[in-house]
Design a protein around this motif. Sequence first.
Motif, PDB file in Angstrom:
ATOM      1  N   ILE A 299      11.162  -3.839  -4.934  1.00  0.00           N
ATOM      2  CA  ILE A 299      11.247  -2.280  -4.418  1.00  0.00           C
ATOM      3  C   ILE A 299      13.089  -2.745  -3.676  1.00  0.00           C
ATOM      4  O   ILE A 299      12.892  -3.801  -3.320  1.00  0.00           O
ATOM      5  CB  ILE A 299      10.933  -2.227  -3.464  1.00  0.00           C
ATOM      6  CG1 ILE A 299       9.319  -2.320  -3.758  1.00  0.00           C
ATOM      7  CG2 ILE A 299      10.939  -1.103  -1.919  1.00  0.00           C
ATOM      8  CD1 ILE A 299       8.168  -2.018  -2.781  1.00  0.00           C
ATOM      9  N   LYS A 300      13.577  -1.584  -4.101  1.00  0.00           N
ATOM     10  CA  LYS A 300      14.891  -2.033  -2.808  1.00  0.00           C
ATOM     11  C   LYS A 300      14.998  -2.202  -1.989  1.00  0.00           C
ATOM     12  O   LYS A 300      14.721  -1.598  -0.766  1.00  0.00           O
ATOM     13  CB  LYS A 300      15.779  -0.787  -3.444  1.00  0.00           C
ATOM     14  CG  LYS A 300      15.995  -0.478  -5.211  1.00  0.00           C
ATOM     15  CD  LYS A 300      17.378  -0.356  -5.613  1.00  0.00           C
ATOM     16  CE  LYS A 300      18.443  -0.640  -6.987  1.00  0.00           C
ATOM     17  NZ  LYS A 300      19.205  -0.435  -7.217  1.00  0.00           N
ATOM     18  N   VAL A 301      15.775  -2.869  -1.526  1.00  0.00           N
ATOM     19  CA  VAL A 301      15.973  -3.516  -0.044  1.00  0.00           C
ATOM     20  C   VAL A 301      17.289  -3.196   0.749  1.00  0.00           C
ATOM     21  O   VAL A 301      18.056  -3.179   0.287  1.00  0.00           O
ATOM     22  CB  VAL A 301      15.532  -4.714   0.382  1.00  0.00           C
ATOM     23  CG1 VAL A 301      16.007  -4.879   1.895  1.00  0.00           C
ATOM     24  CG2 VAL A 301      13.581  -4.757   0.244  1.00  0.00           C
ATOM     25  N   MET A 302      17.229  -3.082   1.457  1.00  0.00           N
ATOM     26  CA  MET A 302      18.446  -1.667   2.538  1.00  0.00           C
ATOM     27  C   MET A 302      18.398  -2.610   3.456  1.00  0.00           C
ATOM     28  O   MET A 302      18.025  -2.478   4.678  1.00  0.00           O
ATOM     29  CB  MET A 302      19.502  -1.242   2.418  1.00  0.00           C
ATOM     30  CG  MET A 302      20.320  -0.399   3.020  1.00  0.00           C
ATOM     31  SD  MET A 302      21.899  -1.652   2.680  1.00  0.00           S
ATOM     32  CE  MET A 302      22.109  -0.755   0.463  1.00  0.00           C
ATOM     33  N   PRO A 303      19.441  -3.904   4.152  1.00  0.00           N
ATOM     34  CA  PRO A 303      19.325  -5.015   5.282  1.00  0.00           C
ATOM     35  C   PRO A 303      20.582  -3.778   6.221  1.00  0.00           C
ATOM     36  O   PRO A 303      21.508  -3.304   5.955  1.00  0.00           O
ATOM     37  CB  PRO A 303      19.775  -5.638   4.526  1.00  0.00           C
ATOM     38  CG  PRO A 303      19.643  -6.584   3.732  1.00  0.00           C
ATOM     39  CD  PRO A 303      19.970  -4.582   3.267  1.00  0.00           C
ATOM     40  N   THR A 304      20.254  -3.835   7.058  1.00  0.00           N
ATOM     41  CA  THR A 304      21.181  -2.797   8.312  1.00  0.00           C
ATOM     42  C   THR A 304      21.041  -2.597   9.764  1.00  0.00           C
ATOM     43  O   THR A 304      20.123  -4.458   9.452  1.00  0.00           O
ATOM     44  CB  THR A 304      21.414  -1.448   7.924  1.00  0.00           C
ATOM     45  OG1 THR A 304      22.292  -0.914   8.602  1.00  0.00           O
ATOM     46  CG2 THR A 304      19.845   0.045   8.899  1.00  0.00           C
ATOM     47  N   PHE A 305      22.044  -2.754  10.320  1.00  0.00           N
ATOM     48  CA  PHE A 305      21.875  -3.585  11.788  1.00  0.00           C
ATOM     49  C   PHE A 305      20.762  -2.734  12.264  1.00  0.00           C
ATOM     50  O   PHE A 305      20.326  -1.405  12.065  1.00  0.00           O
ATOM     51  CB  PHE A 305      22.672  -2.877  12.525  1.00  0.00           C
ATOM     52  CG  PHE A 305      24.056  -4.164  12.009  1.00  0.00           C
ATOM     53  CD1 PHE A 305      24.040  -5.605  12.304  1.00  0.00           C
ATOM     54  CD2 PHE A 305      25.441  -3.663  12.099  1.00  0.00           C
ATOM     55  CE1 PHE A 305      25.256  -6.574  11.334  1.00  0.00           C
ATOM     56  CE2 PHE A 305      26.418  -4.284  11.734  1.00  0.00           C
ATOM     57  CZ  PHE A 305      26.681  -6.211  11.528  1.00  0.00           C
ATOM     58  N   HIS A 306      20.144  -3.738  13.342  1.00  0.00           N
ATOM     59  CA  HIS A 306      19.082  -3.058  14.486  1.00  0.00           C
ATOM     60  C   HIS A 306      19.491  -2.269  15.615  1.00  0.00           C
ATOM     61  O   HIS A 306      20.234  -1.903  15.655  1.00  0.00           O
ATOM     62  CB  HIS A 306      18.188  -3.698  15.196  1.00  0.00           C
ATOM     63  CG  HIS A 306      16.834  -3.472  15.627  1.00  0.00           C
ATOM     64  ND1 HIS A 306      16.642  -2.642  17.201  1.00  0.00           N
ATOM     65  CD2 HIS A 306      16.436  -4.007  15.540  1.00  0.00           C
ATOM     66  CE1 HIS A 306      15.623  -3.177  17.527  1.00  0.00           C
ATOM     67  NE2 HIS A 306      14.911  -3.305  16.305  1.00  0.00           N
ATOM     68  N   PRO A 307      18.807  -0.728  15.643  1.00  0.00           N
ATOM     69  CA  PRO A 307      19.321   0.260  16.092  1.00  0.00           C
ATOM     70  C   PRO A 307      19.510  -0.356  17.806  1.00  0.00           C
ATOM     71  O   PRO A 307      20.644   0.066  18.394  1.00  0.00           O
ATOM     72  CB  PRO A 307      18.059   1.351  15.668  1.00  0.00           C
ATOM     73  CG  PRO A 307      17.479   1.086  15.011  1.00  0.00           C
ATOM     74  CD  PRO A 307      17.636  -0.503  15.075  1.00  0.00           C
TER      75      PRO A 307
ATOM     76  N   MET B 177       0.872  -1.067  -0.131  1.00  0.00           N
ATOM     77  CA  MET B 177       0.256  -0.048  -0.285  1.00  0.00           C
ATOM     78  C   MET B 177       0.856   1.200  -0.223  1.00  0.00           C
ATOM     79  O   MET B 177       0.434   2.267  -0.742  1.00  0.00           O
ATOM     80  CB  MET B 177      -1.174  -0.415   1.318  1.00  0.00           C
ATOM     81  CG  MET B 177      -2.077  -1.029   1.258  1.00  0.00           C
ATOM     82  SD  MET B 177      -2.499  -1.685   2.643  1.00  0.00           S
ATOM     83  CE  MET B 177      -3.857  -2.683   1.706  1.00  0.00           C
ATOM     84  N   ILE B 178       2.073   0.831   0.500  1.00  0.00           N
ATOM     85  CA  ILE B 178       2.855   2.636   0.500  1.00  0.00           C
ATOM     86  C   ILE B 178       4.137   2.713  -0.416  1.00  0.00           C
ATOM     87  O   ILE B 178       4.351   3.278  -0.683  1.00  0.00           O
ATOM     88  CB  ILE B 178       3.682   2.756   2.041  1.00  0.00           C
ATOM     89  CG1 ILE B 178       2.589   2.627   2.836  1.00  0.00           C
ATOM     90  CG2 ILE B 178       4.706   3.615   2.474  1.00  0.00           C
ATOM     91  CD1 ILE B 178       3.206   2.282   4.424  1.00  0.00           C
ATOM     92  N   SER B 179       4.017   1.522  -1.292  1.00  0.00           N
ATOM     93  CA  SER B 179       4.521   1.183  -1.942  1.00  0.00           C
ATOM     94  C   SER B 179       6.206   2.030  -2.033  1.00  0.00           C
ATOM     95  O   SER B 179       6.255   3.075  -2.990  1.00  0.00           O
ATOM     96  CB  SER B 179       4.192   1.737  -3.780  1.00  0.00           C
ATOM     97  OG  SER B 179       4.881   1.394  -4.399  1.00  0.00           O
ATOM     98  N   PRO B 180       6.693   2.318  -0.714  1.00  0.00           N
ATOM     99  CA  PRO B 180       8.614   2.771  -1.204  1.00  0.00           C
ATOM    100  C   PRO B 180       8.834   2.881  -2.208  1.00  0.00           C
ATOM    101  O   PRO B 180       9.382   1.533  -2.658  1.00  0.00           O
ATOM    102  CB  PRO B 180       8.948   2.647   0.084  1.00  0.00           C
ATOM    103  CG  PRO B 180       8.372   1.151   0.452  1.00  0.00           C
ATOM    104  CD  PRO B 180       6.904   1.169  -0.191  1.00  0.00           C
ATOM    105  N   ARG B 181      10.016   3.527  -1.979  1.00  0.00           N
ATOM    106  CA  ARG B 181      10.829   3.783  -3.002  1.00  0.00           C
ATOM    107  C   ARG B 181      11.844   2.211  -2.209  1.00  0.00           C
ATOM    108  O   ARG B 181      12.148   1.627  -3.380  1.00  0.00           O
ATOM    109  CB  ARG B 181      11.259   5.043  -3.628  1.00  0.00           C
ATOM    110  CG  ARG B 181      12.940   4.641  -4.861  1.00  0.00           C
ATOM    111  CD  ARG B 181      13.041   5.794  -5.451  1.00  0.00           C
ATOM    112  NE  ARG B 181      13.848   5.830  -6.106  1.00  0.00           N
ATOM    113  CZ  ARG B 181      14.846   5.788  -7.634  1.00  0.00           C
ATOM    114  NH1 ARG B 181      13.563   6.090  -7.936  1.00  0.00           N
ATOM    115  NH2 ARG B 181      15.136   5.496  -8.594  1.00  0.00           N
ATOM    116  N   VAL B 182      12.635   2.643  -1.236  1.00  0.00           N
ATOM    117  CA  VAL B 182      13.846   1.958  -0.858  1.00  0.00           C
ATOM    118  C   VAL B 182      12.379   1.853   0.311  1.00  0.00           C
ATOM    119  O   VAL B 182      11.941   2.412   0.886  1.00  0.00           O
ATOM    120  CB  VAL B 182      15.004   2.599  -0.881  1.00  0.00           C
ATOM    121  CG1 VAL B 182      15.272   2.297   0.148  1.00  0.00           C
ATOM    122  CG2 VAL B 182      15.425   3.699  -1.936  1.00  0.00           C
TER     123      VAL B 182
END
Length: 224
Positions: free
Chosen positions: A191-199, A154-159
Motif C-alpha cells: 500500500i502506498k504510504v504518504m508521510p506528512t506533518f501532523h496537524p 481489513m480496510i485495505s486502502p489504496r493510500v
Amino acid sequence: MHQEELSSIIASVKAYLDLEKESGMEEYFFGPVEGAPAMAGDAPGNLEALKKEVLGCRECDLARTRTNVVFGSGNPKARLMFIGEAPGEEEDKQGLPFVGRAGQLLTKIIEAMGLKRQDVYIANILKCRPPNNRAPLPAEIIACRENVKRQVEMISPRVICTLGKFATQTLLDTQTPISALRGNFREYNGIKVMPTFHPAYLLRNPDDKKLVWQDMKKVMKELK
Ligand code: URA
C-alpha cells in the motif's frame, strides 16, 4: 441541490482555496477524485469484531486512565486512510479520532481534497489517550500497533497518509525523522504510504501547511 449538499461543496472549495493561498501554489486541482471512495456503509463484520475486541483492551497502563477507547472512524471501504498518533483530551471524551483542534484542521485538509470525513478512514497508532497528551511510550506502541495494522489489512486502502513522526515511524518501521520522510511515497504491505506533518504540528508551525498541501496533492493524483 439540497442546502446541505451545497454547503458541503462551498466548505470544500473554501478549504481548498485557503490551503492554496497559504501554499502559494499555482497549480489547481479541480473536479472530483475519480473513483472517489464509496460512502460510508456498515463496517464489514471483521472490522466490527476487531472494534469490540479493542474496546475491551487492557494490554497497557493507558487502560487505567482512559475515558474511552478511540478505535477509529470513517468508511470501512475507504481508499484513503489517515493514521495519527494517539487520542487527545477531546478524542478521549468523545471516543472519536481527531475531533479536537488538530482534528478540525485535518477535516479542513480532507475537505480541501474534495472529500468528506465519512469518505476516508481515520485511526491512530494508540487507541487510548496518554495522560496529559504526553508522547506515546515504546511499550505502548508495541502493545497497540497490531490493532492499526489489522485495521489497515481489513480496510485495505489504496493510500495511507501517516500524520507525524509516531504514525510514520511505527507503520514504516523506521527511525528516520519525519522531516526526511514527508512528501515521498513509501510502501507498507503493497500500500502506498504518504508521510506528512501532523496537524497539531501545523497549528504550531502554520508556514508548513504548504508542504502538507503539496503532499496531499500527490495523494489526490495517486487516487485519481
Ligand atoms: N492527535 C492524534 O494524533 N490523534 C487524534 O485523534 C487527535 C489528535
